[in-house]
Design an enzyme around this catalytic site. Structure first.
Site, PDB file in Angstrom:
ATOM      1  N   HIS A  93       0.858  -1.190   0.000  1.00 14.76           N
ATOM      2  CA  HIS A  93       0.000   0.000   0.000  1.00 14.76           C
ATOM      3  C   HIS A  93       0.897   1.245   0.000  1.00 14.76           C
ATOM      4  CE1 HIS A  93      -2.758   3.115   1.293  1.00 14.76           C
ATOM      5  NE2 HIS A  93      -3.719   2.341   0.820  1.00 14.76           N
ATOM      6  N   GLU A 164      -3.925   2.138  -7.385  1.00 18.08           N
ATOM      7  CA  GLU A 164      -4.238   3.247  -6.486  1.00 18.08           C
ATOM      8  C   GLU A 164      -3.282   4.413  -6.729  1.00 18.08           C
ATOM      9  OE1 GLU A 164      -6.503   1.755  -2.848  1.00 18.08           O
ATOM     10  OE2 GLU A 164      -4.390   1.638  -2.341  1.00 18.08           O
TER      11      GLU A 164
HETATM   12  P1  PGA Z   1      -9.315   6.327   0.447  1.00 20.86           P
HETATM   13  O1  PGA Z   1      -8.148   5.246   0.573  1.00 20.86           O
HETATM   14  O2  PGA Z   1     -10.538   5.599  -0.029  1.00 20.86           O
HETATM   15  O3  PGA Z   1      -9.492   6.875   1.842  1.00 20.86           O
HETATM   16  O4  PGA Z   1      -8.868   7.362  -0.527  1.00 20.86           O
HETATM   17  C1  PGA Z   1      -8.013   4.241  -0.377  1.00 20.86           C
HETATM   18  C2  PGA Z   1      -6.852   3.327  -0.032  1.00 20.86           C
HETATM   19  O5  PGA Z   1      -5.857   3.803   0.518  1.00 20.86           O
HETATM   20  O6  PGA Z   1      -6.927   2.125  -0.275  1.00 20.86           O
END
Ligand code: PGA
Length: 246
Positions: A93, A164
């Site tokens: 992540h 992401e």
């Molecule tokens: P968020 O985070 O939905 O708060 O933008 C997404 C993630 O980090 O997986």
């Protein structure tokens, strides 16, 4: 199948996590259409598993150590999570990469640790705002995929990719769904170098109960990894119902 993955990060404490889990297990959804995985903070995982065991909701870890056992203060291994009853683990992540300094090499070792023990890794990849400005999105994603997957035999094992963009996470500025759809298609093509399987690709970054539909309805986006909005039971359940209708 659409995937709704809820990454609770460090937002919810033990009691708050239990409350959301217990609200969710009262509800029904079509498991043939939606896969729901919750990623509670590690202290709440054992209770979350006890509450959901035998039901449709799966529980995953937000991170794993790359080592199996030993003198690693503060770390929890993939095996430990697997033994508790976790099915998935988030690996790489961007908060782990950029706040805690995790490298592509660490990410690779964590993927291997998950695969070795039978946890499904949810590999997160994404460009930073800087990468984007400098037209380096493809370069960044290619590199992250290569370092994570090159030489791994993932033909017989499940793996999930979460695209992401770092600038979209927690910013309230989600990436345009058309752009995400194109990038997910590009990722799916890249992955052909590593496996002959079709890998589910999720989008994450400021997804909420309103915009979730536009992502889920896109051909190349199989689901979403949601952070802050997923910590609120009604919004999370709303997203699950939206996924069910697609
Ligand atoms: P968020 O985070 O939905 O708060 O933008 C997404 C993630 O980090 O997986």
């Amino acid at each position: 199948m659409k995937y709704i993955y809820a990454n609770w990060k460090m937002y919810l404490d033990f009691d708050e996590s239990n409350i959301v889990v217990n609200q969710l297990i009262q509800k029904n959804f079509n498991t043939e259409k939606v896969e729901v995985v919750l990623f509670p903070p590690s202290i709440a995982i054992a209770d979350s598993i006890k509450a959901t065991v035998g039901g449709p909701i799966l529980i995953g870890a937000q991170d794993v150590a790359w080592a199996d056992k030993g003198a690693y203060t503060g770390a929890i291994s993939a095996r430990m999570y697997k033994d508790l009853g976790c099915s998935h683990a988030i690996v790489g992540h961007s908060e782990r990469r950029y706040i805690f300094g995790e490298t592509n090499e660490d990410v690779r070792k964590k993927i291997e640790a998950c695969l070795d023990i039978g946890l499904v890794p949810v590999l997160c990849i994404g460009e930073t705002a800087d990468d984007k400005e400098n037209n380096k999105t493809e370069y960044r994603l290619k590199k992250q995929l290569l370092k994570a997957l090159d030489g791994l035999d993932i033909n017989k094992q499940e793996i999930i990719i979460a695209y992401e963009p770092v600038w979209a996470i927690g910013s309230g500025e989600p990436c345009d769904p058309i752009q995400v759809d194109e990038t997910c298609m590009w990722i799916q093509n890249q992955i052909k170098q590593y496996t002959c399987n079709i890998i589910p690709i999720l989008y994450g970054g400021s997804v909420n109960e309103k915009n979730v539909v536009t992502y889920l309805a896109s051909k190349n986006i199989q689901g979403v990894l949601v952070g802050s909005v997923s910590t609120k039971f009604d919004l999370l359940f709303q997203m699950i119902l939206s996924a069910e209708k697609i």
